[in-house]
Design a protein around this motif. Structure first.
Motif, PDB file in Angstrom:
ATOM      1  N   ASN A   1       3.457  12.007  -1.794  1.00 53.17           N
ATOM      2  CA  ASN A   1       4.275  11.272  -0.823  1.00 53.17           C
ATOM      3  C   ASN A   1       4.328  11.959   0.540  1.00 53.17           C
ATOM      4  OD1 ASN A   1       6.811  10.293  -3.283  1.00 53.17           O
ATOM      5  ND2 ASN A   1       4.804   9.442  -2.886  1.00 53.17           N
TER       6      ASN A   1
ATOM      7  N   LYS B   1      11.262   2.695  -0.841  1.00 57.91           N
ATOM      8  CA  LYS B   1      10.322   3.658  -1.437  1.00 57.91           C
ATOM      9  C   LYS B   1      10.959   4.043  -2.771  1.00 57.91           C
ATOM     10  CE  LYS B   1       7.931   7.407  -2.420  1.00 57.91           C
ATOM     11  NZ  LYS B   1       8.198   7.625  -3.856  1.00 57.91           N
ATOM     12  N   ASN B   2      10.371   3.593  -3.867  1.00 58.75           N
ATOM     13  CA  ASN B   2      10.991   3.712  -5.195  1.00 58.75           C
ATOM     14  C   ASN B   2      12.426   3.160  -5.123  1.00 58.75           C
ATOM     15  OD1 ASN B   2       8.699   5.298  -5.229  1.00 58.75           O
ATOM     16  ND2 ASN B   2       9.564   6.867  -6.538  1.00 58.75           N
TER      17      ASN B   2
ATOM     18  N   ASN C   1       7.111   0.197  -1.314  1.00 56.15           N
ATOM     19  CA  ASN C   1       6.668   0.984  -2.467  1.00 56.15           C
ATOM     20  C   ASN C   1       7.666   0.894  -3.604  1.00 56.15           C
ATOM     21  OD1 ASN C   1       4.592   3.196  -3.336  1.00 56.15           O
ATOM     22  ND2 ASN C   1       6.597   3.912  -4.015  1.00 56.15           N
ATOM     23  N   GLU C   2       7.214   0.329  -4.701  1.00 58.97           N
ATOM     24  CA  GLU C   2       8.084   0.159  -5.873  1.00 58.97           C
ATOM     25  C   GLU C   2       9.459  -0.353  -5.452  1.00 58.97           C
ATOM     26  OE1 GLU C   2       8.063   3.436  -8.614  1.00 58.97           O
ATOM     27  OE2 GLU C   2       5.994   3.062  -9.196  1.00 58.97           O
TER      28      GLU C   2
ATOM     29  N   TYR D   1       2.403   5.097 -15.695  1.00 55.01           N
ATOM     30  CA  TYR D   1       2.752   6.476 -16.029  1.00 55.01           C
ATOM     31  C   TYR D   1       3.029   6.616 -17.525  1.00 55.01           C
ATOM     32  CZ  TYR D   1       2.789   7.524 -11.098  1.00 55.01           C
ATOM     33  OH  TYR D   1       2.394   7.723  -9.789  1.00 55.01           O
TER      34      TYR D   1
ATOM     35  N   GLU E   1      -1.551   3.363  -8.781  1.00 52.98           N
ATOM     36  CA  GLU E   1      -1.084   4.686  -9.224  1.00 52.98           C
ATOM     37  C   GLU E   1      -1.259   4.796 -10.718  1.00 52.98           C
ATOM     38  OE1 GLU E   1       2.943   5.841  -8.135  1.00 52.98           O
ATOM     39  OE2 GLU E   1       2.818   4.571  -6.353  1.00 52.98           O
TER      40      GLU E   1
ATOM     41  N   PHE F   1      -2.528   9.353  -9.152  1.00 52.68           N
ATOM     42  CA  PHE F   1      -1.527   9.721  -8.139  1.00 52.68           C
ATOM     43  C   PHE F   1      -1.396  11.245  -8.047  1.00 52.68           C
ATOM     44  CE2 PHE F   1       2.814  10.964  -7.076  1.00 52.68           C
ATOM     45  CZ  PHE F   1       2.965  10.341  -5.849  1.00 52.68           C
TER      46      PHE F   1
ATOM     47  N   ASN G   1       2.670  16.947 -10.341  1.00 52.25           N
ATOM     48  CA  ASN G   1       3.438  15.762 -10.700  1.00 52.25           C
ATOM     49  C   ASN G   1       3.872  15.718 -12.166  1.00 52.25           C
ATOM     50  OD1 ASN G   1       4.522  13.470  -9.505  1.00 52.25           O
ATOM     51  ND2 ASN G   1       3.011  12.167 -10.515  1.00 52.25           N
TER      52      ASN G   1
ATOM     53  N   LEU H   1       5.102  13.466 -15.016  1.00 47.14           N
ATOM     54  CA  LEU H   1       4.443  12.165 -14.876  1.00 47.14           C
ATOM     55  C   LEU H   1       2.931  12.326 -14.795  1.00 47.14           C
ATOM     56  CD1 LEU H   1       6.859  10.469 -12.316  1.00 47.14           C
ATOM     57  CD2 LEU H   1       6.807  10.219 -14.798  1.00 47.14           C
TER      58      LEU H   1
HETATM   59  C1  DGJ Z   1       5.865   6.164  -8.314  1.00 43.01           C
HETATM   60  C2  DGJ Z   1       5.977   6.116  -6.822  1.00 43.01           C
HETATM   61  O1  DGJ Z   1       5.431   4.922  -6.342  1.00 43.01           O
HETATM   62  C3  DGJ Z   1       5.291   7.303  -6.189  1.00 43.01           C
HETATM   63  O2  DGJ Z   1       5.475   7.252  -4.792  1.00 43.01           O
HETATM   64  C4  DGJ Z   1       5.839   8.584  -6.767  1.00 43.01           C
HETATM   65  O3  DGJ Z   1       7.178   8.720  -6.454  1.00 43.01           O
HETATM   66  C5  DGJ Z   1       5.642   8.556  -8.275  1.00 43.01           C
HETATM   67  N1  DGJ Z   1       6.284   7.437  -8.846  1.00 43.01           N
HETATM   68  C6  DGJ Z   1       6.229   9.775  -8.975  1.00 43.01           C
HETATM   69  O4  DGJ Z   1       5.655  10.934  -8.586  1.00 43.01           O
END
Ligand code: DGJ
Length: 548
Positions: free
Chosen positions: A56, A123-124, A193-194, A314, A339, A364, A373, A376
């Motif tokens: 990020n 963002k998330n 984003n998400e 994930y 991702e 990712f 990460n 995840l």
């Molecule tokens: C999903 C998000 O879209 C990413 O930006 C990142 O936060 C990952 N999760 C976790 O590392």
């Protein structure tokens, strides 16, 4: 023509000339082909995105060298990189595209394409990447509220004031691309984003409550084949999630549509995913509003300017990954994985994604900034981890366009090793293909003594393949650590077949087959065994009905 009219005509013409023309047939785009398969077209031809997403906070010129290092090691052809709203519009109406310009220039130097990730309102689900002038104005930019009416961090999708400024900033970014990226280094844009948020089943701002107490939009009710009426009547226990998905998608639709009006690049939204195998989706583990696997239909109706919605995967459990791939690969939705976890055990899903028709795939957290990460993804981005992906990308890179062309035209199958390393079969008309794992390169089940000696892959999460049926009796197979067996899918005729030829080879850019060496004997007597080093085979099968 009067003088004034002539002057106006000249002014209009010069205005038109000063706006760089974007020839629409040169623009990256998604094409949907017969059979509901898709191709991402870049520079006029199918393109397979061998992608990687940076961390990020790697959206800074100072760390780009560490990003390019990993992109190079991976043999990736595309970098996914965030562009933050706060970064490009630090004060309202004043834009700074210096990072975008540095990124464009360096991507061209490295001969890598870009997918820009618009970290805007969400963002998330959070507002972390919005500018300070947004963060600090709680009145103009209201937050979601919980059941008790308390404000939360996440911005509410029911505020037009927020939508207006997000859209303005996004349009400014896309206008900048239109002016500065005539060569389309940027091939796709992710809008937010998400979006959606965990732990908040439904926004309880007054504006949200008012809409929730109204009826389900008619076009949505018709599309999801539910009775109209209230959200509860139509969606039952999924009412909160469906409501938030609809209005989050409508918000993103407006942002995307405005951007597309300036430069119609492929645009998409990515999903924080809930468990695809759960019988009842637990609201605690749902990012309510996200284009989750059970909300794809809703997003499709709400956001027609998005080319597709996409899963962020994930889970390294194959049965879940398979469910995600199946959910998002639809005739009205190109499969793209923006991702995926970057631990080595995810790398086998690259093959499964390709066989499922993916136009792109990106692990990712792929840069050398040292930020890892786990849990995840990988505990360390060491050489072995990078190689799990890089060996596959390097193998496919020279034939990425050829594969993309063929995959958009032929029925496919993607498979990977699951927990029990059990066989998986798939029928293609009169043929049945069975994937097997943890086999020695020769020998079969009757060789009982072989069973006592585990193979190098036993117990390891490797193994997968992508298969295309390129002709009635012809299969293209690419993968690693997997055995594929063939049989007739016809009663009493399972073994009435023979290989006509098995060739190892590769594809040219158009998808034409270029034969290398033939495989025969030990290399085909026990099915075709793709070793750890990736290989591509073309298998031609013949029927032997005349023996009956
Ligand atoms: C999903 C998000 O879209 C990413 O930006 C990142 O936060 C990952 N999760 C976790 O590392």
């Amino acid at each position: 023509m009067t003088f004034t009219r002539r002057l106006i005509a000249v002014l209009l013409m010069s205005a038109a000339l000063s706006t760089p023309a974007v020839a629409s047939n040169d623009l990256p785009r998604i094409e949907t082909r017969a059979g509901g398969r898709h191709a991402l077209i870049v520079d006029g031809a199918p393109f397979l995105m061998l992608g990687a997403q940076a961390n990020n906070s790697s959206n800074h010129a100072s760390v780009l060298p560490q990003v390019w290092q990993t992109i190079g090691e991976l043999h990736a052809n595309t970098l996914e990189m965030p562009v933050a709203w706060g970064q490009i519009e630090p004060s309202e109406g004043k834009f700074d595209f210096s990072f975008v310009d540095a990124l464009l220039a360096q991507a061209r130097e490295h001969k890598v394409r870009l997918v820009l990730l618009w970290f805007g309102t969400w963002k998330n689900g959070g507002p972390g990447y919005t500018p300070e002038w947004v963060k600090t104005d709680l009145k103009r930019f209201p937050r979601k509220r919980d059941e008790q009416g308390r404000p939360l961090a996440a911005l509410s999708p029911f505020a037009r004031t927020t939508l207006d400024v997000d859209r303005t900033a996004f349009v400014a970014l896309i206008r900048h691309l239109r002016a500065e990226d005539a060569q389309n280094t940027v091939i796709m844009v992710q809008v937010e984003n998400e979006a959606g948020a965990f732990g908040i089943p439904r926004d309880r701002t007054p504006a949200a409550d008012k809409l929730f107490n109204g009826s389900v939009p008619k076009d949505l009710a018709a599309a999801v084949k539910r009775p109209g009426g209230s959200w509860r009547e139509a969606f039952g226990p999924l009412a909160d999630q469906a409501f938030m998905s609809w209005y989050t998608a409508r918000y993103i639709e407006e942002v995307a549509a405005a951007g597309k009006a300036v430069k119609p690049l492929p645009m998409y939204a990515n999903a924080a995913l809930s468990d695809p195998l759960a019988k009842v989706v637990d609201p605690k583990w749902v990012s309510s509003g996200s284009p989750d696997w059970n909300m794809i239909e809703t997003w499709k109706v709400a956001a027609p300017h998005l080319d597709f919605v996409a899963p962020d995967i994930y889970s390294s459990d194959w049965s879940r990954v398979r469910a995600y791939l199946q959910a998002y690969a639809r005739p009205d939705n190109a499969l793209m994985i923006p991702e995926m976890g970057n631990a080595a055990d995810y790398a086998r899903f690259f093959w499964a994604a390709l066989g499922s028709g993916a136009i792109g795939y990106a692990p990712f957290s792929m840069d050398a900034t040292g930020y890892v990460n786990y849990p995840l993804g990988a505990k360390a981005l060491d050489a072995e981890t990078v190689d799990a992906f890089a060996s596959k990308f390097a193998f496919m890179a020279p034939m990425a366009r050829g594969w993309a062309a063929l995959a958009s035209e032929h029925e496919g199958w993607g498979v990977a090793k699951g927990k029990a390393a059990a066989d998986e079969a798939r029928d293609f008309g009169e043929w049945r293909l069975t994937a097997q794992f943890d086999r020695w390169l020769i020998g079969d089940e009757s060789w009982t003594f072989v069973k006592a000696d585990p193979t190098p892959s036993t117990g390891k999460p490797t193994g997968g393949a992508a298969v295309l049926q390129t002709g009635p009796d012809t299969f293209l197979i690419v993968g690693s650590d997997i055995r594929i067996r063939f049989a007739r899918n016809a009663p009493g005729k399972a073994d009435r077949w023979q290989y006509l030829s098995v060739d190892e080879g590769r594809l040219d850019e158009q998808g034409n087959w270029i034969s290398g060496r033939p495989w025969n004997g030990d290399q085909t007597d026990y099915g075709v065994n793709l070793p750890s080093k990736p290989a591509m085979l073309r298998v031609r099968l013949g029927r032997m009905d005349e023996f009956h």
